[in-house]
Scaffold this active site. Structure first.
Site, PDB file in Angstrom:
ATOM      1  N   ASP A 112      -1.696  -1.016   6.021  1.00 13.15           N
ATOM      2  CA  ASP A 112      -1.866  -0.356   7.313  1.00 13.15           C
ATOM      3  C   ASP A 112      -3.329  -0.146   7.661  1.00 13.15           C
ATOM      4  OD1 ASP A 112      -2.538   2.899   6.892  1.00 13.15           O
ATOM      5  OD2 ASP A 112      -1.795   1.819   5.156  1.00 13.15           O
ATOM      6  N   ASP A 151       0.877  -1.161   0.000  1.00 11.74           N
ATOM      7  CA  ASP A 151       0.000   0.000   0.000  1.00 11.74           C
ATOM      8  C   ASP A 151       0.924   1.224   0.000  1.00 11.74           C
ATOM      9  OD1 ASP A 151      -2.350   1.610   0.393  1.00 11.74           O
ATOM     10  OD2 ASP A 151      -1.776   1.783   2.503  1.00 11.74           O
ATOM     11  N   ASP A 192      -0.263   5.163   1.070  1.00  8.09           N
ATOM     12  CA  ASP A 192      -0.592   6.112   2.140  1.00  8.09           C
ATOM     13  C   ASP A 192      -0.735   5.412   3.482  1.00  8.09           C
ATOM     14  OD1 ASP A 192      -1.049   8.890   0.963  1.00  8.09           O
ATOM     15  OD2 ASP A 192      -2.189   7.625  -0.407  1.00  8.09           O
TER      16      ASP A 192
END
Length: 220
Positions: A165, A8, A10
Site C-alpha cells: 500500500d 505488507d 500496516d
C-alpha cells in the site's frame, strides 16, 4: 509460475496507516499546527529516519517528545477500536491456501505489533513466514525484508506477488524482483506508484486467481 504471495501488513492487511495519520493530525491541531499528508508520507511504510512526526511536533510546540508520543498513541488506540481487515484480504488468504500457494508477510513493523493483530483477526495461521523489522538491518524501502521472505518461502522473486500500500514498500518489493500489486489506502492513494504491475482499490475488486492470470499469463 506464481508460487507465493508476500503481503505488507500496516495499511494493507489492516489499515493502521490512516488512523495513525488522523491521530497525528488531531494532536498537531491541538497544539495549533498542521501535518500535511505530503510531509507525513515520508515515514509511511518505513522508519522515522527521514521524518519523525513525534519529534517534529515536540520541537515546534516546545513540548517533551514523550508527552507528544503518549498523546498520539492514545488517539491512535481510540481510532483503532473500529478497524477491521481491509476488504478482500481474508478471501485472498483463503484462496491462496486453496491454490497451494505459500504465503508470507514482509513488514517494517515489529513482530510484537503484528502478531496480536493477526491472531485477533484469526488470520495468523495463513502465513508460512513473517519477516519483520526485528530480523533485518534495514527496513523498506531497502529490499532486505522481501529478500528474507523469498528465502524463507524458497521461491524466486519472479515466482511471487507482493501486495503493498505504500511507496516505500512498493520500492522494496520491486527492488527484490517481485511482481507488485499496489492496493493503496486513504493516505497512500495519491503517492506516485510508477511501474506497478497492477493497482486495485481493494482486494475485493478482483479475485486472486484473476490477479495471478494478469501477472503471469497462467493459473497458479
Amino acid at each position: 509460475m506464481i508460487q507465493a504471495l508476500v503481503f505488507d501488513f500496516d495499511g494493507l492487511i489492516i489499515d493502521t496507516e490512516t488512523p495513525w495519520y488522523y491521530a497525528f493530525q488531531q494532536v498537531y491541531q491541538r497544539y495549533g499546527f498542521e501535518l500535511p499528508l505530503s510531509v507525513y508520507a515520508q515515514c509511511i511504510g518505513t522508519t522515522f529516519h527521514d521524518f519523525n512526526p513525534y519529534a517534529n511536533l515536540a520541537e515546534q510546540a516546545g513540548v517533551d517528545v514523550e508527552v507528544i508520543t503518549r498523546e498520539c498513541k492514545t488517539a491512535h488506540a481510540a481510532l483503532m477500536e473500529r478497524i477491521e481487515l481491509r476488504a478482500g484480504v481474508q478471501d485472498y488468504l483463503k484462496e491462496a491456501k486453496r491454490l497451494n500457494l505459500k504465503v508470507g508477510i514482509a513488514s517494517s513493523s515489529e513482530y510484537a505489533w503484528i502478531e496480536p493483530l493477526l491472531k485477533k483477526n484469526d488470520i495468523f495461521h495463513y502465513f508460512d513466514t513473517i519477516q519483520t523489522a526485528d530480523v533485518v538491518a534495514k527496513v523498506k524501502p531497502d529490499p532486505e525484508l522481501y529478500v528474507k521472505a523469498l528465502a524463507a518461502l524458497e521461491v524466486e522473486g519472479s515466482q511471487a506477488i507482493s501486495f503493498e500500500d505504500s511507496l516505500n514498500g512498493f520500492t522494496a518489493a520491486k527492488a527484490a524482483g517481485l511482481n507488485c500489486v499496489v492496493v493503496p489506502n486513504e493516505v497512500t492513494r495519491h503517492l506516485p506508484f510508477a511501474e506497478h504491475d497492477l493497482m486495485l482499490t481493494s482486494m475485493s475488486d478482483m479475485p486472486l486467481a484473476e490477479v495471478i492470470v494478469k501477472l503471469s499469463g497462467s493459473t497458479a
